[in-house]
Design an enzyme around this catalytic site. Structure first.
Site, PDB file in Angstrom:
ATOM      1  N   HIS A 121      59.167 -28.001  20.136  1.00 61.59           N
ATOM      2  CA  HIS A 121      60.430 -27.482  19.615  1.00 61.59           C
ATOM      3  C   HIS A 121      61.456 -27.520  20.748  1.00 61.59           C
ATOM      4  O   HIS A 121      62.439 -28.224  20.667  1.00 61.59           O
ATOM      5  CB  HIS A 121      60.240 -26.058  19.085  1.00 61.59           C
ATOM      6  CG  HIS A 121      61.458 -25.499  18.408  1.00 61.59           C
ATOM      7  ND1 HIS A 121      61.444 -24.330  17.679  1.00 61.59           N
ATOM      8  CD2 HIS A 121      62.753 -25.931  18.367  1.00 61.59           C
ATOM      9  CE1 HIS A 121      62.653 -24.078  17.201  1.00 61.59           C
ATOM     10  NE2 HIS A 121      63.472 -25.035  17.605  1.00 61.59           N
ATOM     11  N   GLU A 157      68.518 -29.299  21.193  1.00 64.02           N
ATOM     12  CA  GLU A 157      67.814 -28.488  22.190  1.00 64.02           C
ATOM     13  C   GLU A 157      68.511 -28.535  23.548  1.00 64.02           C
ATOM     14  O   GLU A 157      68.629 -27.524  24.222  1.00 64.02           O
ATOM     15  CB  GLU A 157      66.360 -28.951  22.307  1.00 64.02           C
ATOM     16  CG  GLU A 157      65.526 -28.658  21.074  1.00 64.02           C
ATOM     17  CD  GLU A 157      65.504 -27.185  20.702  1.00 64.02           C
ATOM     18  OE1 GLU A 157      65.204 -26.355  21.592  1.00 64.02           O
ATOM     19  OE2 GLU A 157      65.799 -26.855  19.540  1.00 64.02           O
ATOM     20  N   HIS A 185      70.432 -25.045  24.562  1.00 61.25           N
ATOM     21  CA  HIS A 185      69.609 -24.304  25.513  1.00 61.25           C
ATOM     22  C   HIS A 185      69.729 -24.760  26.967  1.00 61.25           C
ATOM     23  O   HIS A 185      69.904 -23.930  27.873  1.00 61.25           O
ATOM     24  CB  HIS A 185      68.148 -24.360  25.073  1.00 61.25           C
ATOM     25  CG  HIS A 185      67.910 -23.792  23.703  1.00 61.25           C
ATOM     26  ND1 HIS A 185      68.106 -22.463  23.397  1.00 61.25           N
ATOM     27  CD2 HIS A 185      67.540 -24.390  22.531  1.00 61.25           C
ATOM     28  CE1 HIS A 185      67.841 -22.250  22.120  1.00 61.25           C
ATOM     29  NE2 HIS A 185      67.497 -23.411  21.569  1.00 61.25           N
TER      30      HIS A 185
END
Length: 309
Positions: A91, A169, A173
């Site tokens: 993920h 992602e 992040h």
């Protein structure tokens, strides 16, 4: 002295511009952290003084989560996007703050997500959708076909191309992880080096937690007829990692994700991860059966190689 054939090969290589070694040099994606030697090393979130050089330790997002999916289909099987047999999928790699809160989309100049989620941050800032080339083109620019092959095998999206998940992602992040800040790389490093570096770091962290094998070693395997308890699943993982991860369940009973929490000694790229108990309560029922379903027929493919290959 070179022999006649060696001399001919050398001259031909020189004429073509190839290096004498025969090995082409790929652009570097390594950060410049020599100055970290002047700073007392510590685990993230465990420092007792202010971290002056945030390229040396993830700050303030020092509670690092390596997160994985257990999906049973991709929705794009007809396009060849399938799940890896015998493995969970990546993920991401998330930088929670030490108190469990988190930031997101911290640098909109490095926003490559074509479908930002959320599209509006808590302070009202709009996150514009990226309409440029996919982040896979950044990886290709650095000649990292090996990285792309791994990501297309183990970093799999659902109902959208894999590259969209990778972009999400990084943008949401990695831009909030100080060790991936552009300033942590020397000026002669090519643009987007930190994107490729983040992907490498995420893959490295993923290798530390082989969830499928950890569970299988305790007799917990995907099944449409046998269920498990939350305690069984947690115990199997704790025996190998020493800490309780976050386990996520759809509708409280269908196992779908795991988050491994860590403090990091050094940078997120190369440091040592110390696994910790989850700071987030599991969404799986502690009393009802937990289902770890088999993948849908035709949704996964064999990716492990025979030792004879």
């Amino acid at each position: 002295m070179y022999g006649p054939l060696a001399t001919l090969f050398f001259l031909a290589s020189a004429a073509l511009g190839a290096p004498e070694s025969g090995i082409s040099q790929l652009p570097s994606t390594v950060p410049s952290i020599l100055s970290c030697a002047k700073q007392t090393p510590t685990y993230s979130c465990e420092n007792t003084t202010v971290i002056e050089n945030t390229c040396c330790s993830p700050t303030p997002g020092g509670l690092v989560l390596q997160t994985q999916f257990w999906s049973t289909y991709t929705g794009l099987e007809k396009k060849g996007q399938k799940l890896p047999a015998g493995s969970w999928t990546i993920h991401g790699l998330w930088p929670d703050n030490c108190d469990g809160s988190y930031e997101q989309y911290c640098d909109l100049s490095r926003q490559y997500d074509p479908a930002p989620s959320p599209a509006t941050l808590p302070d009202g800032t709009k996150v514009p959708a990226w309409v440029g080339p996919g982040v896979d083109t950044f990886v290709k620019k650095f000649g990292r076909d090996d990285q792309l092959a791994f990501m297309n095998t183990y970093w799999i999206n659902q109902n959208a191309p894999n590259v969209d998940l990778w972009a999400h992602e990084f943008s949401k992040h990695a831009t909030c992880t100080s060790t991936f800040d552009v300033q942590c790389y020397s000026e002669d490093v090519e643009e987007h080096a930190e994107v490729v570096d983040f992907f490498d770091a995420t893959i490295r962290a993923f290798h530390q937690y082989p969830t499928f094998d950890i569970l299988a070693a305790s007799g917990i395997v995907p099944s449409n007829t046998t269920s498990y308890t939350l305690d069984q699943i947690q115990t199997a993982i704790v025996m190998q990692t020493g800490a309780i991860p976050y386990l996520g369940c759809t509708n409280a009973t269908v196992l779908s994700e795991v988050w491994y929490f860590s403090h990091v000694y050094g940078t997120e790229q190369f440091g040592t991860y110390k696994t910790l108990d989850s700071t987030t309560k599991s969404s799986c029922s502690a009393t009802e059966p937990i289902w770890y379903y088999e993948r849908t027929l035709g949704s996964e493919h064999e990716v492990r190689k025979s030792r004879w290959w």
